[in-house]
Design an enzyme around this catalytic site. Structure first.
Site, PDB file in Angstrom:
ATOM      1  N   ARG A 119      -1.531 -99.862 -36.369  1.00  0.00           N
ATOM      2  CA  ARG A 119      -1.343-101.287 -36.701  1.00  0.00           C
ATOM      3  C   ARG A 119      -1.691-102.157 -35.494  1.00  0.00           C
ATOM      4  NH1 ARG A 119       4.701-101.239 -38.737  1.00  0.00           N
ATOM      5  NH2 ARG A 119       4.504-103.498 -38.821  1.00  0.00           N
TER       6      ARG A 119
ATOM      7  N   ARG B   5      10.588 -99.215 -44.341  1.00  0.00           N
ATOM      8  CA  ARG B   5       9.178 -99.633 -44.452  1.00  0.00           C
ATOM      9  C   ARG B   5       8.282 -98.472 -44.070  1.00  0.00           C
ATOM     10  NH1 ARG B   5       7.582-105.594 -42.187  1.00  0.00           N
ATOM     11  NH2 ARG B   5       5.645-104.470 -41.770  1.00  0.00           N
TER      12      ARG B   5
ATOM     13  N   ARG C 255      -5.595-113.026 -41.073  1.00  0.00           N
ATOM     14  CA  ARG C 255      -5.636-111.839 -40.209  1.00  0.00           C
ATOM     15  C   ARG C 255      -7.062-111.431 -39.868  1.00  0.00           C
ATOM     16  NH1 ARG C 255      -0.345-109.551 -41.510  1.00  0.00           N
ATOM     17  NH2 ARG C 255       0.051-107.809 -40.113  1.00  0.00           N
TER      18      ARG C 255
ATOM     19  N   LYS D 182       7.232-112.649 -36.000  1.00  0.00           N
ATOM     20  CA  LYS D 182       6.729-113.690 -36.914  1.00  0.00           C
ATOM     21  C   LYS D 182       7.740-113.967 -38.034  1.00  0.00           C
ATOM     22  CE  LYS D 182       2.934-111.322 -37.910  1.00  0.00           C
ATOM     23  NZ  LYS D 182       3.122-110.124 -37.051  1.00  0.00           N
TER      24      LYS D 182
HETATM   25  P1  AP5 Z   1       9.672-109.316 -37.191  1.00  0.00           P
HETATM   26  O1  AP5 Z   1      10.211-110.686 -37.123  1.00  0.00           O
HETATM   27  O2  AP5 Z   1       9.670-108.624 -38.515  1.00  0.00           O
HETATM   28  O3  AP5 Z   1       8.195-109.284 -36.566  1.00  0.00           O
HETATM   29  P2  AP5 Z   1       6.827-109.470 -37.307  1.00  0.00           P
HETATM   30  O4  AP5 Z   1       5.868-109.991 -36.304  1.00  0.00           O
HETATM   31  O5  AP5 Z   1       7.025-110.278 -38.570  1.00  0.00           O
HETATM   32  O6  AP5 Z   1       6.539-107.942 -37.622  1.00  0.00           O
HETATM   33  P3  AP5 Z   1       6.054-107.221 -38.935  1.00  0.00           P
HETATM   34  O7  AP5 Z   1       6.198-105.784 -38.713  1.00  0.00           O
HETATM   35  O8  AP5 Z   1       6.715-107.773 -40.157  1.00  0.00           O
HETATM   36  O9  AP5 Z   1       4.575-107.699 -38.870  1.00  0.00           O
HETATM   37  P4  AP5 Z   1       3.277-107.091 -39.404  1.00  0.00           P
HETATM   38  O10 AP5 Z   1       2.311-108.123 -39.020  1.00  0.00           O
HETATM   39  O11 AP5 Z   1       2.975-105.700 -38.998  1.00  0.00           O
HETATM   40  O12 AP5 Z   1       3.641-106.932 -40.948  1.00  0.00           O
HETATM   41  P5  AP5 Z   1       3.283-107.759 -42.244  1.00  0.00           P
HETATM   42  O13 AP5 Z   1       4.457-107.661 -43.105  1.00  0.00           O
HETATM   43  O14 AP5 Z   1       2.692-109.083 -41.961  1.00  0.00           O
HETATM   44  O15 AP5 Z   1      10.433-108.452 -36.090  1.00  0.00           O
HETATM   45  C1  AP5 Z   1      10.216-107.070 -35.957  1.00  0.00           C
HETATM   46  C2  AP5 Z   1      11.500-106.424 -35.402  1.00  0.00           C
HETATM   47  O16 AP5 Z   1      11.757-106.955 -34.090  1.00  0.00           O
HETATM   48  C3  AP5 Z   1      12.736-106.765 -36.237  1.00  0.00           C
HETATM   49  O17 AP5 Z   1      13.573-105.639 -36.266  1.00  0.00           O
HETATM   50  C4  AP5 Z   1      13.391-107.929 -35.493  1.00  0.00           C
HETATM   51  O18 AP5 Z   1      14.768-107.981 -35.681  1.00  0.00           O
HETATM   52  C5  AP5 Z   1      13.016-107.609 -34.046  1.00  0.00           C
HETATM   53  N1  AP5 Z   1      12.865-108.818 -33.226  1.00  0.00           N
HETATM   54  C6  AP5 Z   1      12.231-109.973 -33.570  1.00  0.00           C
HETATM   55  N2  AP5 Z   1      12.258-110.847 -32.557  1.00  0.00           N
HETATM   56  C7  AP5 Z   1      12.915-110.248 -31.527  1.00  0.00           C
HETATM   57  C8  AP5 Z   1      13.258-110.654 -30.196  1.00  0.00           C
HETATM   58  N3  AP5 Z   1      12.930-111.872 -29.706  1.00  0.00           N
HETATM   59  N4  AP5 Z   1      13.918-109.773 -29.426  1.00  0.00           N
HETATM   60  C9  AP5 Z   1      14.263-108.508 -29.900  1.00  0.00           C
HETATM   61  N5  AP5 Z   1      13.962-108.081 -31.164  1.00  0.00           N
HETATM   62  C10 AP5 Z   1      13.299-108.933 -31.957  1.00  0.00           C
HETATM   63  O19 AP5 Z   1       2.082-106.862 -42.832  1.00  0.00           O
HETATM   64  C11 AP5 Z   1       2.275-105.520 -43.204  1.00  0.00           C
HETATM   65  C12 AP5 Z   1       0.946-104.925 -43.656  1.00  0.00           C
HETATM   66  O20 AP5 Z   1       0.482-105.619 -44.833  1.00  0.00           O
HETATM   67  C13 AP5 Z   1      -0.216-105.030 -42.668  1.00  0.00           C
HETATM   68  O21 AP5 Z   1      -0.225-103.976 -41.741  1.00  0.00           O
HETATM   69  C14 AP5 Z   1      -1.420-104.976 -43.615  1.00  0.00           C
HETATM   70  O22 AP5 Z   1      -1.660-103.669 -44.032  1.00  0.00           O
HETATM   71  C15 AP5 Z   1      -0.935-105.760 -44.822  1.00  0.00           C
HETATM   72  N6  AP5 Z   1      -1.260-107.207 -44.694  1.00  0.00           N
HETATM   73  C16 AP5 Z   1      -0.374-108.226 -44.576  1.00  0.00           C
HETATM   74  N7  AP5 Z   1      -1.029-109.394 -44.484  1.00  0.00           N
HETATM   75  C17 AP5 Z   1      -2.352-109.104 -44.563  1.00  0.00           C
HETATM   76  C18 AP5 Z   1      -3.516-109.892 -44.490  1.00  0.00           C
HETATM   77  N8  AP5 Z   1      -3.455-111.231 -44.324  1.00  0.00           N
HETATM   78  N9  AP5 Z   1      -4.718-109.273 -44.577  1.00  0.00           N
HETATM   79  C19 AP5 Z   1      -4.799-107.932 -44.762  1.00  0.00           C
HETATM   80  N10 AP5 Z   1      -3.731-107.118 -44.813  1.00  0.00           N
HETATM   81  C20 AP5 Z   1      -2.503-107.707 -44.708  1.00  0.00           C
END
Ligand code: AP5
Length: 193
Positions: free
Chosen positions: A146, A134, A89, A14
């Site tokens: 997660r 992280r 979410r 994402k």
């Molecule tokens: P990346 O692009 O970072 O993927 P992502 O889907 O953004 O993953 P995140 O870990 O950031 O998502 P998340 O939903 O767990 O975390 P968030 O910050 O929203 O890519 C991941 C890795 O893969 C990178 O190393 C990248 O280089 C690699 N990659 C990407 N594309 C690739 C490809 N095509 N091929 C190979 N490699 C690739 O949330 C964190 C926490 O915050 C949550 O767990 C929750 O506790 C809280 N939170 C956030 N939002 C809310 C909400 N709305 N409600 C409640 N709690 C929330």
């Protein structure tokens, strides 16, 4: 205003795809994960509460993120559009977002849902964890939670948008640029009407 929700399990890309979409389409990025991490870094009360939950792989309460989203949207009301990354979410968050945008006579135009197989998600997150620092990328148990939380509480949000005819699924396991090409095809088709 063109508003896009980028959706998918942890590690589905994402954030990676958001950067590329923003560069091409000039949308304003709203990542609730990024905002929460900056609250944690600042040592705020909100950050302390969020930190406990995030480090276990649990969601933070709806009201907390909804308030943050409202503030960012309000501050950027002149934006061409938003890319909502990691929000909504839960179904309650999706309803909140519709209400909030509706009051400004705008709406979510598209939900792009990235699909990636579970083993690949785990591998990507563990790899990033070696470098990112992280707290939620640091071990397999947290990562597994997660993904479980995503499957139980977040995935149903797709139905909400599917019923509105706004859901487009994109295979997220190819090379980053190929995934982006598919995303552009969907956005361009929708923008051309
Ligand atoms: P990346 O692009 O970072 O993927 P992502 O889907 O953004 O993953 P995140 O870990 O950031 O998502 P998340 O939903 O767990 O975390 P968030 O910050 O929203 O890519 C991941 C890795 O893969 C990178 O190393 C990248 O280089 C690699 N990659 C990407 N594309 C690739 C490809 N095509 N091929 C190979 N490699 C690739 O949330 C964190 C926490 O915050 C949550 O767990 C929750 O506790 C809280 N939170 C956030 N939002 C809310 C909400 N709305 N409600 C409640 N709690 C929330």
């Amino acid at each position: 205003m063109f508003n896009l929700v980028i959706f998918g399990p942890p590690g589905s890309g994402k954030g990676t795809q958001s950067e590329k979409i923003i560069e091409k389409y000039g949308l304003t990025h709203l990542s609730t994960g990024d905002i929460l991490r900056s609250e944690i870094q600042s040592g705020s009360a909100l950050g302390k509460k969020a930190s406990e939950l995030i480090s276990k792989g649990e969601l933070v309460p709806d009201e907390m993120v909804q308030e943050m989203v409202k503030t960012v949207v309000h501050k950027n009301i002149q934006a061409k559009g938003f890319i909502f990354d990691g929000f909504p979410r839960t179904r309650a968050q999706a309803v909140y977002l519709d209400d909030m945008l509706g009051k400004r006579n705008v709406k979510v135009n598209l939900m792009l849902a990235l699909t990636v197989e579970e083993n690949e998600l785990k591998e990507r997150l563990l790899n990033r964890g070696k470098l990112s620092g992280r707290a939620d990328d640091q071990n397999e148990t947290i990562i597994a939670n997660r993904i479980k939380v995503y499957n139980e509480q977040t995935e149903p949000v797709m139905d909400y948008y599917e019923k509105q005819g706004k859901l487009y699924k994109v295979e997220g396991s190819g090379a980053i640029d190929i995934v982006f090409e598919w995303i552009c095809l969907v956005i361009d088709k929708l923008k051309q009407g």
